[in-house]
Design a protein around this motif. Structure first.
Motif, PDB file in Angstrom:
ATOM      1  N   PHE A   1      42.008 -41.132   2.692  1.00  0.00           N
ATOM      2  CA  PHE A   1      43.442 -41.410   2.786  1.00  0.00           C
ATOM      3  C   PHE A   1      43.892 -42.462   1.771  1.00  0.00           C
ATOM      4  CE2 PHE A   1      43.315 -39.125   6.772  1.00  0.00           C
ATOM      5  CZ  PHE A   1      44.587 -38.562   6.845  1.00  0.00           C
ATOM      6  N   ASP A   2      42.978 -43.282   1.298  1.00  0.00           N
ATOM      7  CA  ASP A   2      43.334 -44.278   0.288  1.00  0.00           C
ATOM      8  C   ASP A   2      43.683 -43.650  -1.057  1.00  0.00           C
ATOM      9  OD1 ASP A   2      43.151 -46.499   1.870  1.00  0.00           O
ATOM     10  OD2 ASP A   2      41.071 -46.964   1.353  1.00  0.00           O
ATOM     11  N   SER A   3      43.214 -42.423  -1.276  1.00  0.00           N
ATOM     12  CA  SER A   3      43.406 -41.822  -2.598  1.00  0.00           C
ATOM     13  C   SER A   3      44.110 -40.463  -2.573  1.00  0.00           C
ATOM     14  CB  SER A   3      42.041 -41.645  -3.293  1.00  0.00           C
ATOM     15  OG  SER A   3      41.190 -40.803  -2.519  1.00  0.00           O
ATOM     16  N   GLN A   4      44.414 -39.941  -1.385  1.00  0.00           N
ATOM     17  CA  GLN A   4      44.986 -38.608  -1.280  1.00  0.00           C
ATOM     18  C   GLN A   4      46.340 -38.635  -0.573  1.00  0.00           C
ATOM     19  OE1 GLN A   4      43.592 -35.954  -2.700  1.00  0.00           O
ATOM     20  NE2 GLN A   4      41.815 -37.153  -3.382  1.00  0.00           N
ATOM     21  N   PRO A   5      47.211 -37.663  -0.881  1.00  0.00           N
ATOM     22  CA  PRO A   5      48.503 -37.599  -0.181  1.00  0.00           C
ATOM     23  C   PRO A   5      48.312 -37.179   1.277  1.00  0.00           C
ATOM     24  CG  PRO A   5      48.216 -35.684  -1.593  1.00  0.00           C
ATOM     25  CD  PRO A   5      47.078 -36.616  -1.904  1.00  0.00           C
ATOM     26  N   MET A   6      49.300 -37.487   2.090  1.00  0.00           N
ATOM     27  CA  MET A   6      49.241 -37.176   3.510  1.00  0.00           C
ATOM     28  C   MET A   6      49.234 -35.657   3.716  1.00  0.00           C
ATOM     29  SD  MET A   6      49.057 -38.828   6.406  1.00  0.00           S
ATOM     30  CE  MET A   6      49.483 -40.434   5.716  1.00  0.00           C
ATOM     31  N   PRO A   7      48.304 -35.134   4.523  1.00  0.00           N
ATOM     32  CA  PRO A   7      48.324 -33.700   4.820  1.00  0.00           C
ATOM     33  C   PRO A   7      49.469 -33.383   5.777  1.00  0.00           C
ATOM     34  CG  PRO A   7      46.635 -34.771   6.112  1.00  0.00           C
ATOM     35  CD  PRO A   7      47.202 -35.824   5.195  1.00  0.00           C
ATOM     36  N   GLU A   8      49.597 -32.122   6.145  1.00  0.00           N
ATOM     37  CA  GLU A   8      50.640 -31.718   7.084  1.00  0.00           C
ATOM     38  C   GLU A   8      50.151 -31.658   8.520  1.00  0.00           C
ATOM     39  OE1 GLU A   8      53.347 -28.525   5.156  1.00  0.00           O
ATOM     40  OE2 GLU A   8      51.422 -28.389   4.099  1.00  0.00           O
ATOM     41  N   LEU A   9      48.822 -31.599   8.692  1.00  0.00           N
ATOM     42  CA  LEU A   9      48.250 -31.525  10.035  1.00  0.00           C
ATOM     43  C   LEU A   9      46.797 -32.007   9.994  1.00  0.00           C
ATOM     44  CD1 LEU A   9      48.366 -30.602  13.035  1.00  0.00           C
ATOM     45  CD2 LEU A   9      47.659 -28.327  12.250  1.00  0.00           C
ATOM     46  N   ILE A  10      46.380 -32.685  11.071  1.00  0.00           N
ATOM     47  CA  ILE A  10      44.991 -33.146  11.189  1.00  0.00           C
ATOM     48  C   ILE A  10      44.411 -32.679  12.516  1.00  0.00           C
ATOM     49  CG2 ILE A  10      43.467 -35.155  11.382  1.00  0.00           C
ATOM     50  CD1 ILE A  10      45.534 -36.742   9.771  1.00  0.00           C
ATOM     51  N   PHE A  11      43.217 -32.128  12.468  1.00  0.00           N
ATOM     52  CA  PHE A  11      42.406 -31.905  13.664  1.00  0.00           C
ATOM     53  C   PHE A  11      41.352 -33.007  13.669  1.00  0.00           C
ATOM     54  CE2 PHE A  11      44.281 -27.742  13.146  1.00  0.00           C
ATOM     55  CZ  PHE A  11      44.468 -27.296  14.451  1.00  0.00           C
ATOM     56  N   MET A  12      41.306 -33.792  14.758  1.00  0.00           N
ATOM     57  CA  MET A  12      40.455 -34.977  14.756  1.00  0.00           C
ATOM     58  C   MET A  12      39.611 -35.060  16.030  1.00  0.00           C
ATOM     59  SD  MET A  12      41.627 -39.016  14.551  1.00  0.00           S
ATOM     60  CE  MET A  12      42.291 -38.893  12.879  1.00  0.00           C
ATOM     61  N   ASP A  13      38.287 -35.105  15.844  1.00  0.00           N
ATOM     62  CA  ASP A  13      37.394 -35.394  16.960  1.00  0.00           C
ATOM     63  C   ASP A  13      37.431 -36.897  17.223  1.00  0.00           C
ATOM     64  OD1 ASP A  13      35.501 -35.202  18.941  1.00  0.00           O
ATOM     65  OD2 ASP A  13      33.802 -34.971  17.582  1.00  0.00           O
ATOM     66  N   ILE A  14      37.161 -37.316  18.448  1.00  0.00           N
ATOM     67  CA  ILE A  14      37.211 -38.740  18.775  1.00  0.00           C
ATOM     68  C   ILE A  14      35.878 -39.429  18.500  1.00  0.00           C
ATOM     69  CG2 ILE A  14      37.408 -40.372  20.700  1.00  0.00           C
ATOM     70  CD1 ILE A  14      39.662 -38.637  21.788  1.00  0.00           C
ATOM     71  N   HIS A  15      34.776 -38.746  18.785  1.00  0.00           N
ATOM     72  CA  HIS A  15      33.456 -39.337  18.567  1.00  0.00           C
ATOM     73  C   HIS A  15      32.907 -38.859  17.226  1.00  0.00           C
ATOM     74  CE1 HIS A  15      33.104 -41.073  22.582  1.00  0.00           C
ATOM     75  NE2 HIS A  15      33.751 -40.002  22.987  1.00  0.00           N
ATOM     76  N   LEU A  16      32.878 -39.766  16.246  1.00  0.00           N
ATOM     77  CA  LEU A  16      32.429 -39.421  14.900  1.00  0.00           C
ATOM     78  C   LEU A  16      31.071 -40.048  14.609  1.00  0.00           C
ATOM     79  CD1 LEU A  16      35.841 -39.872  13.061  1.00  0.00           C
ATOM     80  CD2 LEU A  16      34.785 -37.729  13.839  1.00  0.00           C
ATOM     81  N   ALA A  17      30.544 -39.754  13.443  1.00  0.00           N
ATOM     82  CA  ALA A  17      29.187 -40.175  13.101  1.00  0.00           C
ATOM     83  C   ALA A  17      29.012 -41.690  13.139  1.00  0.00           C
ATOM     84  CB  ALA A  17      28.816 -39.638  11.717  1.00  0.00           C
ATOM     85  N   ASP A  18      30.075 -42.437  12.844  1.00  0.00           N
ATOM     86  CA  ASP A  18      29.938 -43.895  12.780  1.00  0.00           C
ATOM     87  C   ASP A  18      30.838 -44.633  13.771  1.00  0.00           C
ATOM     88  OD1 ASP A  18      32.178 -43.054  11.448  1.00  0.00           O
ATOM     89  OD2 ASP A  18      31.899 -44.314   9.687  1.00  0.00           O
ATOM     90  N   GLY A  19      31.262 -43.947  14.841  1.00  0.00           N
ATOM     91  CA  GLY A  19      32.024 -44.633  15.874  1.00  0.00           C
ATOM     92  C   GLY A  19      33.213 -43.844  16.387  1.00  0.00           C
ATOM     93  N   SER A  20      34.145 -44.559  17.018  1.00  0.00           N
ATOM     94  CA  SER A  20      35.324 -43.941  17.615  1.00  0.00           C
ATOM     95  C   SER A  20      36.422 -43.737  16.572  1.00  0.00           C
ATOM     96  CB  SER A  20      35.858 -44.815  18.749  1.00  0.00           C
ATOM     97  OG  SER A  20      37.129 -44.374  19.173  1.00  0.00           O
ATOM     98  N   ALA A  21      37.031 -42.569  16.584  1.00  0.00           N
ATOM     99  CA  ALA A  21      38.074 -42.247  15.615  1.00  0.00           C
ATOM    100  C   ALA A  21      39.284 -43.166  15.734  1.00  0.00           C
ATOM    101  CB  ALA A  21      38.513 -40.787  15.779  1.00  0.00           C
ATOM    102  N   PHE A  22      39.465 -43.805  16.885  1.00  0.00           N
ATOM    103  CA  PHE A  22      40.613 -44.698  17.033  1.00  0.00           C
ATOM    104  C   PHE A  22      40.529 -45.893  16.087  1.00  0.00           C
ATOM    105  CE2 PHE A  22      40.589 -42.639  21.294  1.00  0.00           C
ATOM    106  CZ  PHE A  22      41.827 -42.031  21.189  1.00  0.00           C
ATOM    107  N   GLU A  23      39.328 -46.198  15.592  1.00  0.00           N
ATOM    108  CA  GLU A  23      39.185 -47.282  14.618  1.00  0.00           C
ATOM    109  C   GLU A  23      39.915 -46.964  13.317  1.00  0.00           C
ATOM    110  OE1 GLU A  23      35.150 -48.593  14.015  1.00  0.00           O
ATOM    111  OE2 GLU A  23      34.589 -48.047  16.057  1.00  0.00           O
ATOM    112  N   ILE A  24      40.083 -45.680  13.027  1.00  0.00           N
ATOM    113  CA  ILE A  24      40.767 -45.270  11.791  1.00  0.00           C
ATOM    114  C   ILE A  24      42.171 -45.866  11.739  1.00  0.00           C
ATOM    115  CG2 ILE A  24      41.761 -43.278  10.572  1.00  0.00           C
ATOM    116  CD1 ILE A  24      39.346 -41.647  11.673  1.00  0.00           C
ATOM    117  N   PHE A  25      42.854 -45.869  12.895  1.00  0.00           N
ATOM    118  CA  PHE A  25      44.254 -46.298  12.933  1.00  0.00           C
ATOM    119  C   PHE A  25      44.404 -47.806  12.780  1.00  0.00           C
ATOM    120  CE2 PHE A  25      43.721 -42.375  15.283  1.00  0.00           C
ATOM    121  CZ  PHE A  25      44.672 -41.566  14.672  1.00  0.00           C
ATOM    122  N   GLU A  26      43.292 -48.521  12.838  1.00  0.00           N
ATOM    123  CA  GLU A  26      43.334 -49.965  12.593  1.00  0.00           C
ATOM    124  C   GLU A  26      43.353 -50.271  11.096  1.00  0.00           C
ATOM    125  OE1 GLU A  26      39.993 -51.632  14.582  1.00  0.00           O
ATOM    126  OE2 GLU A  26      40.535 -50.830  16.552  1.00  0.00           O
TER     127      GLU A  26
END
Length: 266
Positions: A43-68
């Motif tokens: 997301f630091d280098s790409q434009p915003m997509p139109e839709l995201i499918f997101m799992d909550i439990h990822l390889a390195d933790g909880s996806a909610f950390e992304i929003f921080e």
């Protein structure tokens, strides 16, 4: 419709990709990301997509950390095997919360919901979050409570002869796979074969009581004697009733979930 998938299970990615090809061929999957760090970097280098499918439990933790770390302004459809995060999900402009295994009807309903929001003029992410929290999050919570009503509290287990042994869930310390069969270890250390698979048991047992440590073990808190810190930030669990010399390891990706589960108030 430019779409990204944030998911660390290859089988789940294949299933979701196949369903989107059937249900929404106009959805162009531009990337698949399997981690929090990878998502933030993308997301630091790409434009915003139109839709995201997101799992909550990822390889390195909880996806909610992304929003921080980043602000996501497009609709998100969460895909997960756990129902306890529904209310939290709707605080981050989620338009739906799909429980695995995900089927064609799930995808169709989620995309129809997104179209309805679009046509009604509810396009701003904060508007989506507010509208979803007031209605769909309540429905999701009701479904979750209904599901809790159906969690198993007792089992009837065939034993030698023509008897059935009643076992309350409180007497079971853990389930594990041995010789391609599932066995339960009770509080007195005795073991019994179960006809269900670990996947079926995981679906039918209250997740606040049992934790799926790995593919072979489903544990209660009472089963755990102590825990060793292991290589690569993993955990090694020692049982009150040792049943194997093999290490019972919790992967690095699940350590945070395990600690949260273990400390959760019942």
């Amino acid at each position: 419709m430019k779409t990204i998938i944030i998911e660390d299970e290859k089988a789940a990615v294949r299933n979701l990709t196949s369903l989107l090809e059937e249900v929404c061929p106009e959805a162009e999957i531009i990337t698949v990301i399997d981690s929090i760090s990878g998502t933030i970097e993308w997301f630091d280098s790409q434009p915003m997509p139109e839709l995201i499918f997101m799992d909550i439990h990822l390889a390195d933790g909880s996806a909610f950390e992304i929003f921080e770390h980043i602000r996501i302004s497009c609709p998100i459809i969460f895909t997960t095997a756990y129902d306890e995060y529904a209310l939290r999900a709707f605080k981050v402009n989620s338009i739906d919360y799909l429980l695995k295994p995900i089927g064609r009807n799930d995808i169709e309903r989620a995309l129809e919901k997104m179209k309805s929001l679009h046509h009604s003029g509810t396009e701003h992410p904060e508007q989506i979050s507010t509208s979803m929290t007031s209605h769909d999050a309540l429905l999701q919570l009701m479904r979750s409570l209904k599901r809790q009503e159906n969690y198993k509290t007792h089992f009837l287990i065939p034993v030698k002869g023509d008897k059935l042994l009643p076992i309350p869930i409180e007497m079971i310390q853990l389930f594990y796979i041995k010789d391609c069969q599932v066995k339960a270890v009770l509080t007195d250390g005795t073991e019994h074969f179960f006809p269900q698979t670990l996947d079926e048991l995981s679906e039918n047992l209250n997740p606040s009581l049992f934790f799926r440590a790995n593919r072979q073990f489903l544990l209660s808190r009472e089963a755990i004697r102590d825990i060793d810190l292991w290589f690569n930030n993993r955990l090694s669990i020692n049982l009150r009733h040792p049943i194997t010399k093999e290490k019972i390891l919790v992967s690095k990706a699940r350590v945070a979930d395990f600690k949260e589960w273990f400390g959760k108030k019942l």
